[in-house]
Motif scaffolding. Structure first.
Motif, short mmCIF file in Angstrom:
data_model
loop_
_atom_site.label_atom_id
_atom_site.label_comp_id
_atom_site.label_asym_id
_atom_site.label_seq_id
_atom_site.Cartn_x
_atom_site.Cartn_y
_atom_site.Cartn_z
N ASN A 108 22.09 31.60 53.42
CA ASN A 108 20.79 31.20 52.90
C ASN A 108 20.99 29.75 52.51
OD1 ASN A 108 18.49 30.73 51.48
ND2 ASN A 108 18.90 32.21 49.86
N LEU A 109 20.64 28.85 53.42
CA LEU A 109 21.08 27.45 53.28
C LEU A 109 20.33 26.68 52.20
CD1 LEU A 109 21.53 26.39 57.01
CD2 LEU A 109 23.30 26.86 55.33
N PRO A 110 21.07 25.76 51.54
CA PRO A 110 20.37 24.82 50.64
C PRO A 110 19.48 23.93 51.51
CG PRO A 110 22.75 24.35 50.77
CD PRO A 110 22.51 25.52 51.64
N TYR A 111 18.18 23.93 51.24
CA TYR A 111 17.25 23.32 52.19
C TYR A 111 17.40 21.81 52.32
CZ TYR A 111 15.11 27.92 52.36
OH TYR A 111 14.90 29.26 52.53
N ASN A 112 17.95 21.17 51.27
CA ASN A 112 18.11 19.72 51.35
C ASN A 112 19.16 19.30 52.38
OD1 ASN A 112 19.79 21.05 49.55
ND2 ASN A 112 20.19 19.23 48.32
N ILE A 113 20.04 20.22 52.77
CA ILE A 113 21.07 19.84 53.76
C ILE A 113 21.06 20.77 54.98
CG2 ILE A 113 22.64 18.67 52.15
CD1 ILE A 113 24.35 21.29 52.19
N SER A 114 19.96 21.50 55.19
CA SER A 114 19.99 22.50 56.27
C SER A 114 20.20 21.87 57.65
CB SER A 114 18.76 23.40 56.25
OG SER A 114 17.60 22.65 56.28
N THR A 115 19.57 20.70 57.91
CA THR A 115 19.74 20.12 59.25
C THR A 115 21.18 19.66 59.50
OG1 THR A 115 17.41 19.54 59.29
CG2 THR A 115 18.81 18.42 60.88
N GLU A 138 9.81 25.02 58.40
CA GLU A 138 9.63 23.84 59.25
C GLU A 138 10.88 23.58 60.13
OE1 GLU A 138 9.62 20.35 56.79
OE2 GLU A 138 10.19 19.22 58.59
N VAL A 139 12.06 23.71 59.54
CA VAL A 139 13.29 23.48 60.32
C VAL A 139 13.53 24.64 61.29
CG1 VAL A 139 15.79 23.11 60.21
CG2 VAL A 139 14.30 22.02 58.54
N GLY A 140 13.23 25.86 60.82
CA GLY A 140 13.37 27.03 61.68
C GLY A 140 12.48 26.91 62.92
#
Ligand code: SAM
Length: 272
Positions: A108-115, A138-140
């Motif tokens: 369950n990724l920290p969204y600030n570094i998911s990319t 959005e990234v998904g």
């Protein structure tokens, strides 16, 4: 036993899963089996970690937050198959951490570094048999986007080259504490045995893809010319030989077209 936790840290993207149904669905998507090795990124308060630890042979977790890593280490001090590393997933050296075993990833990724984390998974794909990741919607959407839409980009093309990408289900903000501002999505990624297309030279292919998306409003011709990949007159001929109209935008090219362009560019650069 109730457990004291420090306040969630926004800077570390700490939105902890609290919804039992979603936790169960993520575990079901990962299909942990007794012979599996699992890498969990950002275990946090252990919502997924507890269930994974009960089901697999080896569980390696990488948590950046010192306090949470210490709590988890204490919680799993009697479980020799569970190892909690207090480290930054963007910097950790996966070789010594995981060894030769192939791992499933649950995150369950920290969204600030998911990319950037996704790009690390891409680089290290040979270590993994399956990844089940939760990301901001959005990234998904970018991972699974078709060509010619605003979500389609470098991430889409490179993941399509190397993975079977499946959008599993959406997750509402109310399933977390604290609730994030955006919806989330769970995606599963299964690495392919080989690239979906023959690209010739992987690093040149990646340069071409990145160049094509570097200026999204410009034509493919302009983008490729700016990337200095080949003399402009020869580049124009090459696009014609590939059957690709240089007036198109990069985002309209599908994976096979990028691969064709990259293969022929490689030959043209060798002849130049
Ligand atoms: N897995 C837990 C859950 O589902 O409730 C927590 C998920 S929370 C969205 C993201 C977790 O990643 C947090 O525990 C946070 O501390 C951790 N984290 C943030 N940045 C990290 C990094 N660079 N490396 C490893 N973990 C990180």
């Amino acid at each position: 036993m109730s457990q004291y936790y420090p306040r969630p840290r926004k800077a570390l993207g700490q939105n902890f899963l609290t919804d039992r149904n979603i936790i169960t669905k993520i575990i079901a998507a990962a299909q942990p089996a007794p012979e599996d090795c699992v890498l969990e990124v950002g275990p946090g308060r252990g919502a997924l970690t507890d269930l994974l630890a009960q089901r697999v042979r080896r569980l390696v977790a990488v948590e950046f937050d010192r306090d949470l890593a210490a709590i988890l280490r204490q919680r799993f001090s009697d479980a020799s198959h569970v190892v909690i590393h207090e480290q930054d997933v963007l910097k950790v050296d996966f070789g010594p951490l995981l060894g030769a075993d192939r791992f499933k990833v649950v995150a369950n990724l920290p969204y600030n570094i998911s990319t950037p984390v996704l790009f690390r998974f891409l680089e290290e794909r040979h270590r993994f048999s399956k990844l089940v990741v939760m990301l901001q919607k959005e990234v998904g959407e970018r991972l699974a986007a078709p060509p010619d839409c605003s979500d389609y980009g470098v991430l889409t093309v490179l993941f399509r080259q190397w993975f079977e990408v499946k959008r599993e289900f959406l997750v509402a903000p109310g399933c977390f504490h604290p609730a994030p501002k955006v919806e989330s999505v769970v995606i599963s990624l299964v690495p392919l045995a080989q690239s979906r297309v023959e690209v010739g030279d992987q690093s040149l292919f990646e340069r071409v893809v990145k160049a094509a998306f570097a200026m999204r409003r410009k034509t493919l011709w302009n983008c490729l010319k700016s990337a200095d990949l080949l003399d402009p007159p020869r580049l124009e001929e090459l696009l014609a030989e590939c059957g690709i109209d240089g007036r198109r935008r990069g985002e309209t090219l599908d994976l096979e077209e990028f691969a064709r362009l990259s293969r022929q560019l490689r030959v043209a650069r060798q002849q130049a």
